[in-house]
Design a protein around this motif. Structure first.
Motif, mmCIF file in Angstrom:
data_model
loop_
_atom_site.group_PDB
_atom_site.id
_atom_site.type_symbol
_atom_site.label_atom_id
_atom_site.label_comp_id
_atom_site.label_asym_id
_atom_site.label_seq_id
_atom_site.Cartn_x
_atom_site.Cartn_y
_atom_site.Cartn_z
ATOM 1 N N HIS A 19 0.834 -1.196 0.000
ATOM 2 C CA HIS A 19 0.000 0.000 0.000
ATOM 3 C C HIS A 19 0.875 1.255 0.000
ATOM 4 O O HIS A 19 1.880 1.337 0.709
ATOM 5 C CB HIS A 19 -0.921 0.000 1.219
ATOM 6 C CG HIS A 19 -2.049 0.958 1.079
ATOM 7 N ND1 HIS A 19 -1.916 2.296 1.346
ATOM 8 C CD2 HIS A 19 -3.326 0.764 0.677
ATOM 9 C CE1 HIS A 19 -3.063 2.897 1.127
ATOM 10 N NE2 HIS A 19 -3.942 1.986 0.724
ATOM 11 N N ASP A 20 0.492 2.246 -0.796
ATOM 12 C CA ASP A 20 1.284 3.478 -0.929
ATOM 13 C C ASP A 20 1.447 4.248 0.378
ATOM 14 O O ASP A 20 2.418 4.990 0.539
ATOM 15 C CB ASP A 20 0.645 4.407 -1.969
ATOM 16 C CG ASP A 20 0.793 3.874 -3.382
ATOM 17 O OD1 ASP A 20 1.678 3.030 -3.617
ATOM 18 O OD2 ASP A 20 0.010 4.303 -4.251
ATOM 19 N N SER A 21 0.536 4.088 1.304
ATOM 20 C CA SER A 21 0.623 4.860 2.543
ATOM 21 C C SER A 21 1.605 4.271 3.548
ATOM 22 O O SER A 21 1.922 4.907 4.547
ATOM 23 C CB SER A 21 -0.757 4.983 3.198
ATOM 24 O OG SER A 21 -1.190 3.729 3.657
#
Length: 168
Positions: free
Chosen positions: A63-65
């Motif tokens: 996930h990018d976060s």
């Protein structure tokens, strides 16, 4: 576990933490109010999330976060973290994990290692220091760049025509 909680809370950073009971009860659902400092969940509810037992690790790491991961440097986990382009902080617990740490920290420079006490534990202050180091320092920026580059290299290797794809 309480020291990890202290380090995460005092770092001021957002976090996802998967908590399991220590052995021999590791397969039982943990009682967070017994394992974590009093009031920890309430004080960190706006920036942290504690999951019991398990999380879909590959999905989380992809996930990018997600930008950082505290690890024990087990090899399968290291591969998942590298493929996610996530920076690592951690301390090894057993056998080859120490060698894996040396490779990640000293050779590839995509991770930082915390300083253990003589009994192999890590203080909350130490964990907080390294989380901040990875987030805010020049060395942390360099680790992020190298981690992103390794993620891209891993994707190429696994993609059609890549070395891992071809060898498989």
């Amino acid at each position: 576990m309480k020291e990890i909680a202290v380090g995460l809370e005092n770092s001021g950073q957002r976090f996802l933490w998967v908590v399991r009971n220590p052995p021999p009860d590791k397969d039982k659902e943990p009682k967070l109010d017994e394992l974590l400092p009093k009031g920890f969940l309430e004080r960190t509810k706006d920036r942290g999330f504690v999951m019991k037992q398990w999380a879909p690790q590959v999905e989380v790491l992809s996930h990018d976060s997600v930008g950082r991961f505290v690890t024990h440097y087990g090899w399968n986990l290291v591969l998942e973290v590298v493929c996610g382009g996530v920076q690592m902080i951690g301390w090894p617990l057993y056998a080859k994990q120490r060698m894996n740490m040396v490779i990640m920290v000293k050779d590839l420079k995509v991770a930082l290692a915390v300083n253990e006490s003589e009994n192999g534990c890590v203080s909350g202050e130490e964990l907080e220091k390294w989380v901040r180091e990875l987030m805010d320092s020049e060395e942390g920026k360099e680790v992020r760049k190298r981690s992103s580059a390794m993620r891209d290299d891993a994707a190429k290797a696994m993609g059609k025509g890549g070395s891992s794809h071809n060898d498989f």
